[in-house]
Design a protein around this motif. Structure first.
Motif: not given
Length: 91
Positions: A35-54
């Motif tokens: 995503a960083m290498k691509s020429g366009t801005s993308q929304l990256i959604e991340l979740t955490c497996e340690k703190q599942t509500e994060k």
């Protein structure tokens, strides 16, 4: 636990999420780098497996670095692997 830390532009603190499996962490790392290498801005959604509500969403053009590191019981709390501080102790 494997930690994926994102350093954002103009933000002093990293964003961190964890994965239980090395393969999952490597896949997420590769997705972020692509995503960083691509020429366009993308929304990256991340979740955490340690703190599942994060959950966090970040634009790919705001990421300046991504760090993949092993977090285990032997690592001192509050210390990021690969970096150190040169501070003289007062005696």
């Amino acid at each position: 636990m494997i930690s994926i830390d994102l350093a954002l532009k103009y933000t002093p603190l990293p964003i961190s999420v964890q994965r239980k499996e090395v393969e999952d962490a490597q896949t997420l790392y590769n997705q972020i780098v692509n995503a960083m290498k691509s020429g366009t801005s993308q929304l990256i959604e991340l979740t955490c497996e340690k703190q599942t509500e994060k959950k966090v969403a970040v634009m790919s053009d705001q990421i300046s670095a991504v760090i993949l590191s092993q977090k285990d019981g032997g690592a001192a709390a509050g210390r990021v692997p690969g970096f150190f501080s040169m501070v003289e102790s007062e005696q």
